[in-house]
Design a protein around this motif. Structure first.
Motif, PDB file in Angstrom:
ATOM      1  N   GLY A  84       0.824  -1.210   0.000  1.00 28.77           N
ATOM      2  CA  GLY A  84       0.000   0.000   0.000  1.00 28.77           C
ATOM      3  C   GLY A  84       0.853   1.252   0.000  1.00 28.77           C
ATOM      4  N   GLN A  85       0.506   2.193  -0.869  1.00 29.14           N
ATOM      5  CA  GLN A  85       1.239   3.459  -0.972  1.00 29.14           C
ATOM      6  C   GLN A  85       0.544   4.532  -0.157  1.00 29.14           C
ATOM      7  OE1 GLN A  85       0.980   5.416  -4.765  1.00 29.14           O
ATOM      8  NE2 GLN A  85       2.910   6.491  -4.514  1.00 29.14           N
ATOM      9  N   GLY A  86       1.326   5.363   0.517  1.00 28.91           N
ATOM     10  CA  GLY A  86       0.737   6.482   1.240  1.00 28.91           C
ATOM     11  C   GLY A  86       1.541   6.851   2.468  1.00 28.91           C
ATOM     12  N   GLU A  87       0.924   7.614   3.341  1.00 24.59           N
ATOM     13  CA  GLU A  87       1.573   8.019   4.586  1.00 24.59           C
ATOM     14  C   GLU A  87       1.414   6.912   5.624  1.00 24.59           C
ATOM     15  OE1 GLU A  87       1.432  11.717   7.827  1.00 24.59           O
ATOM     16  OE2 GLU A  87      -0.242  11.360   6.455  1.00 24.59           O
ATOM     17  N   ALA A  88       2.474   6.682   6.386  1.00 23.50           N
ATOM     18  CA  ALA A  88       2.435   5.721   7.487  1.00 23.50           C
ATOM     19  C   ALA A  88       2.788   6.467   8.771  1.00 23.50           C
ATOM     20  CB  ALA A  88       3.411   4.579   7.248  1.00 23.50           C
ATOM     21  N   ARG A  89       1.840   6.529   9.697  1.00 27.16           N
ATOM     22  CA  ARG A  89       2.037   7.279  10.934  1.00 27.16           C
ATOM     23  C   ARG A  89       2.295   6.323  12.097  1.00 27.16           C
ATOM     24  NH1 ARG A  89      -2.510   9.860   8.500  1.00 27.16           N
ATOM     25  NH2 ARG A  89      -3.907   8.601   9.806  1.00 27.16           N
ATOM     26  N   THR A  90       3.268   6.669  12.937  1.00 29.07           N
ATOM     27  CA  THR A  90       3.576   5.848  14.108  1.00 29.07           C
ATOM     28  C   THR A  90       2.624   6.187  15.241  1.00 29.07           C
ATOM     29  OG1 THR A  90       5.910   5.683  13.510  1.00 29.07           O
ATOM     30  CG2 THR A  90       5.328   5.235  15.803  1.00 29.07           C
ATOM     31  N   VAL A  91       1.904   5.170  15.716  1.00 32.93           N
ATOM     32  CA  VAL A  91       0.988   5.327  16.849  1.00 32.93           C
ATOM     33  C   VAL A  91       1.719   5.005  18.140  1.00 32.93           C
ATOM     34  CG1 VAL A  91      -1.157   4.487  17.890  1.00 32.93           C
ATOM     35  CG2 VAL A  91      -0.999   4.751  15.402  1.00 32.93           C
ATOM     36  N   PRO A 101       6.112  -2.217  17.300  1.00 33.59           N
ATOM     37  CA  PRO A 101       5.682  -0.869  16.911  1.00 33.59           C
ATOM     38  C   PRO A 101       4.321  -0.918  16.229  1.00 33.59           C
ATOM     39  CG  PRO A 101       7.432  -1.676  15.482  1.00 33.59           C
ATOM     40  CD  PRO A 101       7.342  -2.632  16.620  1.00 33.59           C
ATOM     41  N   ILE A 102       3.534   0.104  16.478  1.00 34.58           N
ATOM     42  CA  ILE A 102       2.188   0.176  15.904  1.00 34.58           C
ATOM     43  C   ILE A 102       2.108   1.393  14.992  1.00 34.58           C
ATOM     44  CG2 ILE A 102      -0.281   0.398  16.391  1.00 34.58           C
ATOM     45  CD1 ILE A 102       0.291  -0.847  19.140  1.00 34.58           C
ATOM     46  N   GLN A 103       1.664   1.177  13.763  1.00 35.42           N
ATOM     47  CA  GLN A 103       1.513   2.274  12.821  1.00 35.42           C
ATOM     48  C   GLN A 103       0.111   2.268  12.222  1.00 35.42           C
ATOM     49  OE1 GLN A 103       4.776   2.105   9.934  1.00 35.42           O
ATOM     50  NE2 GLN A 103       5.859   3.607  11.182  1.00 35.42           N
ATOM     51  N   ASP A 104      -0.244   3.421  11.670  1.00 34.20           N
ATOM     52  CA  ASP A 104      -1.553   3.592  11.045  1.00 34.20           C
ATOM     53  C   ASP A 104      -1.359   4.524   9.859  1.00 34.20           C
ATOM     54  OD1 ASP A 104      -4.251   3.332  10.637  1.00 34.20           O
ATOM     55  OD2 ASP A 104      -4.845   4.750  12.195  1.00 34.20           O
ATOM     56  N   GLY A 105      -2.424   4.753   9.112  1.00 39.52           N
ATOM     57  CA  GLY A 105      -2.350   5.691   8.002  1.00 39.52           C
ATOM     58  C   GLY A 105      -2.709   5.052   6.676  1.00 39.52           C
ATOM     59  N   PRO A 106      -2.832   5.872   5.623  1.00 33.54           N
ATOM     60  CA  PRO A 106      -3.275   5.395   4.305  1.00 33.54           C
ATOM     61  C   PRO A 106      -2.434   4.261   3.725  1.00 33.54           C
ATOM     62  CG  PRO A 106      -3.346   7.784   4.390  1.00 33.54           C
ATOM     63  CD  PRO A 106      -2.689   7.340   5.656  1.00 33.54           C
ATOM     64  N   LEU A 134      -1.994   1.636  -5.167  1.00 33.99           N
ATOM     65  CA  LEU A 134      -1.268   2.897  -5.217  1.00 33.99           C
ATOM     66  C   LEU A 134      -2.253   4.056  -5.148  1.00 33.99           C
ATOM     67  CD1 LEU A 134       1.190   1.995  -8.137  1.00 33.99           C
ATOM     68  CD2 LEU A 134       1.413   1.482  -5.695  1.00 33.99           C
ATOM     69  N   ASP A 135      -1.709   5.285  -5.173  1.00 35.69           N
ATOM     70  CA  ASP A 135      -2.600   6.451  -5.145  1.00 35.69           C
ATOM     71  C   ASP A 135      -3.181   6.768  -6.515  1.00 35.69           C
ATOM     72  OD1 ASP A 135      -0.403   7.424  -6.470  1.00 35.69           O
ATOM     73  OD2 ASP A 135       0.114   8.941  -4.965  1.00 35.69           O
ATOM     74  N   ASP A 136      -2.813   5.963  -7.497  1.00 29.88           N
ATOM     75  CA  ASP A 136      -3.285   6.139  -8.864  1.00 29.88           C
ATOM     76  C   ASP A 136      -3.943   4.837  -9.320  1.00 29.88           C
ATOM     77  OD1 ASP A 136      -3.555   6.643 -11.623  1.00 29.88           O
ATOM     78  OD2 ASP A 136      -1.471   6.126 -12.022  1.00 29.88           O
ATOM     79  N   ALA A 137      -5.241   4.883  -9.609  1.00 30.24           N
ATOM     80  CA  ALA A 137      -5.978   3.663  -9.955  1.00 30.24           C
ATOM     81  C   ALA A 137      -5.441   3.008 -11.217  1.00 30.24           C
ATOM     82  CB  ALA A 137      -7.466   3.981 -10.125  1.00 30.24           C
ATOM     83  N   GLU A 138      -5.096   3.815 -12.216  1.00 28.42           N
ATOM     84  CA  GLU A 138      -4.568   3.247 -13.450  1.00 28.42           C
ATOM     85  C   GLU A 138      -3.216   2.595 -13.209  1.00 28.42           C
ATOM     86  OE1 GLU A 138      -3.476   4.554 -18.069  1.00 28.42           O
ATOM     87  OE2 GLU A 138      -4.238   6.035 -16.648  1.00 28.42           O
TER      88      GLU A 138
END
Length: 219
Positions: A84-91, A101-106, A134-138
């Motif tokens: 999965g592409q996107g931001e990964a935030r550390t919880v 470690p626990i992470q969340d995000g797109p 990805l962030d691009d469907a195509e």
């Protein structure tokens, strides 16, 4: 926002394994070997149930990790992957007593969507093991079309050619890969020009395309 690539891996047919703890240890070792030299943001680690996670800074790294891991899997053990592409935030970084470690995000939401899609595709085809969102469907559609063919090619390989290709994708020369397997260099060359040719060429083209895409978006 920093874009990264979350990787989820779960064990295929885990409930039927006679030694699940042993299988999890073996798979974690495979993932560690597959990630060598990739400069991951977070090395592969086990989470709850039969799942593993990792975080890569580039799509190239995520794709190479999943391919190397598939090639290194011992007989009888299989993994299914979602990227999965996107931001990964550390919880939680583990300092609060969390076991991992626990992470969340797109990036993680999309990785979950991708691994679920891989499961559905596996039920239809029997051989699909990898999906990406990805962030691009195509872009996702084009990449996943290639991953279907990559998964099928891996599924058709015997164990020794798989290990040879894993070594080559890890940076070994043909001579070094041959020494690891106790065979001649010509045997490795035969795999490179034969059953493994499509995989190696597809990976080369993917890396070229990913590099071009990063330049276009200024990543």
């Amino acid at each position: 926002m920093t874009v990264s690539y979350a990787i989820l891996a779960d064990i295929v047919g885990s409930r039927s394994l006679a030694d699940r703890p042993g299988a999890q240890r073996a798979l974690l070792d495979v993932l560690a070997r597959a990630s060598q030299g990739l400069d991951l943001l977070r090395e592969p680690y086990a989470t709850v149930g039969d799942e593993f996670q990792a975080l890569a800074p580039t799509l190239r790294g995520a794709l190479l990790l999943t391919l190397r891991a598939q090639l290194l899997l011992p007989q009888g053990l299989e993994l299914r992957f979602g990227i999965g592409q996107g931001e990964a935030r550390t919880v939680s970084d583990g300092s609060d007593g969390a076991a991992a470690p626990i992470q969340d995000g797109p990036a993680w939401w999309r990785a979950r969507e991708a691994v679920d899609a891989a499961h559905e595709a596996q039920q239809r085809t029997g051989f699909v093991r990898t999906r990406a969102v990805l962030d691009d469907a195509e872009g996702s559609a084009v990449l996943n079309a290639m991953l279907v063919l990559r998964d099928q090619a891996v599924a058709r390989l015997q164990e020794r050619p798989r290990r040879m290709l894993a070594a080559l994708l890890g940076g070994a020369t043909q001579v070094e890969a041959a020494a690891q397997e106790g065979v001649s260099q010509s045997a490795v060359s035969s795999v490179v020009r034969g059953s493994g040719a499509g995989l190696l060429e597809a990976q080369r083209l993917l890396e070229t395309a990913v590099g071009a895409r990063r330049k276009e978006v200024g990543a």
